[in-house]
Design an enzyme around this catalytic site. Structure first.
Site, mmCIF file in Angstrom:
data_model
loop_
_atom_site.group_PDB
_atom_site.id
_atom_site.type_symbol
_atom_site.label_atom_id
_atom_site.label_comp_id
_atom_site.label_asym_id
_atom_site.label_seq_id
_atom_site.Cartn_x
_atom_site.Cartn_y
_atom_site.Cartn_z
ATOM 1 N N ARG A 14 1.564 5.624 8.057
ATOM 2 C CA ARG A 14 2.934 5.217 8.407
ATOM 3 C C ARG A 14 3.518 4.234 7.399
ATOM 4 O O ARG A 14 4.719 3.975 7.413
ATOM 5 C CB ARG A 14 2.958 4.639 9.819
ATOM 6 C CG ARG A 14 2.680 5.727 10.854
ATOM 7 C CD ARG A 14 2.743 5.266 12.276
ATOM 8 N NE ARG A 14 3.573 4.096 12.481
ATOM 9 C CZ ARG A 14 3.396 3.209 13.440
ATOM 10 N NH1 ARG A 14 2.424 3.368 14.308
ATOM 11 N NH2 ARG A 14 4.187 2.162 13.559
ATOM 12 N N ASN A 15 2.680 3.682 6.543
ATOM 13 C CA ASN A 15 3.171 2.825 5.473
ATOM 14 C C ASN A 15 3.630 3.756 4.340
ATOM 15 O O ASN A 15 2.890 4.650 3.933
ATOM 16 C CB ASN A 15 2.060 1.895 4.989
ATOM 17 C CG ASN A 15 2.562 0.862 3.995
ATOM 18 O OD1 ASN A 15 3.155 1.203 2.984
ATOM 19 N ND2 ASN A 15 2.306 -0.393 4.307
ATOM 20 N N CYS A 16 4.832 3.559 3.847
ATOM 21 C CA CYS A 16 5.399 4.505 2.877
ATOM 22 C C CYS A 16 5.095 4.143 1.421
ATOM 23 O O CYS A 16 5.668 4.748 0.506
ATOM 24 C CB CYS A 16 6.902 4.653 3.101
ATOM 25 S SG CYS A 16 7.882 3.175 2.746
ATOM 26 N N THR B 124 6.924 -2.013 2.534
ATOM 27 C CA THR B 124 6.748 -0.576 2.775
ATOM 28 C C THR B 124 6.149 -0.304 4.149
ATOM 29 O O THR B 124 6.000 0.838 4.552
ATOM 30 C CB THR B 124 5.847 0.048 1.690
ATOM 31 O OG1 THR B 124 4.604 -0.643 1.667
ATOM 32 C CG2 THR B 124 6.518 -0.009 0.326
#
Length: 164
Positions: free
Chosen positions: A40-42, A141
């Site tokens: 889920r961290n971009c 992010t």
């Protein structure tokens, strides 16, 4: 709460030109021993898109991409206590003072991009004011930082201006 965690070794090459500095690895990253392991961290999606590279989940290839584009990666917190992956839950942190020696050992690094406000705030507490290294704050992010992805990507695109 005595859940003390520590940072990873940096990702760096002899010709790194920029350093991306986070706070400290999240729980998923600690489990997998990989920077930005939470899907889920971009972070990784963003980096791959900025350089028009085909996205991969293979960590070795991710690290290789950073090195190919002269990007070093590390964290500002050496160790801390934290009950979750959120920066707001960080307590009793010890700063990564090794970063000052690290920058001396890697004189090709001329700019530090902070991944989120926490790393920016903490770096400014320990960084010498007379440094010739620029410090730029970028939006986190993390999925916990509720800014639209396109806005993050637009701000993160400044990284390309510092890579020769």
């Amino acid at each position: 709460m005595n859940n003390r965690i520590s940072l990873f070794d940096p990702i760096v090459s002899n010709d790194s030109q920029i350093l991306i500095l986070g706070s400290i690895p999240g729980n998923k990253s600690l489990e997998q021993q990989q920077y930005y392991a939470n899907p889920r961290n971009c972070f990784w999606k963003l980096i791959f898109e900025l350089f028009n590279e085909n996205f991969t989940t293979d960590y070795r290839e991710r690290v290789s991409l950073l090195k190919r584009y002269h990007i070093a990666l590390w964290d500002i917190i050496d160790s801390c206590e934290r009950s979750s992956s959120l920066d707001k839950d960080i307590k009793n942190e010890n700063y990564n003072f090794s970063i000052l020696n690290f920058l001396e050992e890697h004189p090709t690094i001329k700019v530090i991009f902070c991944n989120g406000k926490k790393s920016f705030k903490l770096l400014n507490k320990i960084f010498p004011e007379n440094s010739n290294i620029s410090i730029i704050s970028l939006p986190s992010t993390s999925s916990a930082h509720a800014v639209p992805y396109d806005n993050k990507k637009r701000e993160w695109s400044v990284i390309k201006d510092y890579i020769k």
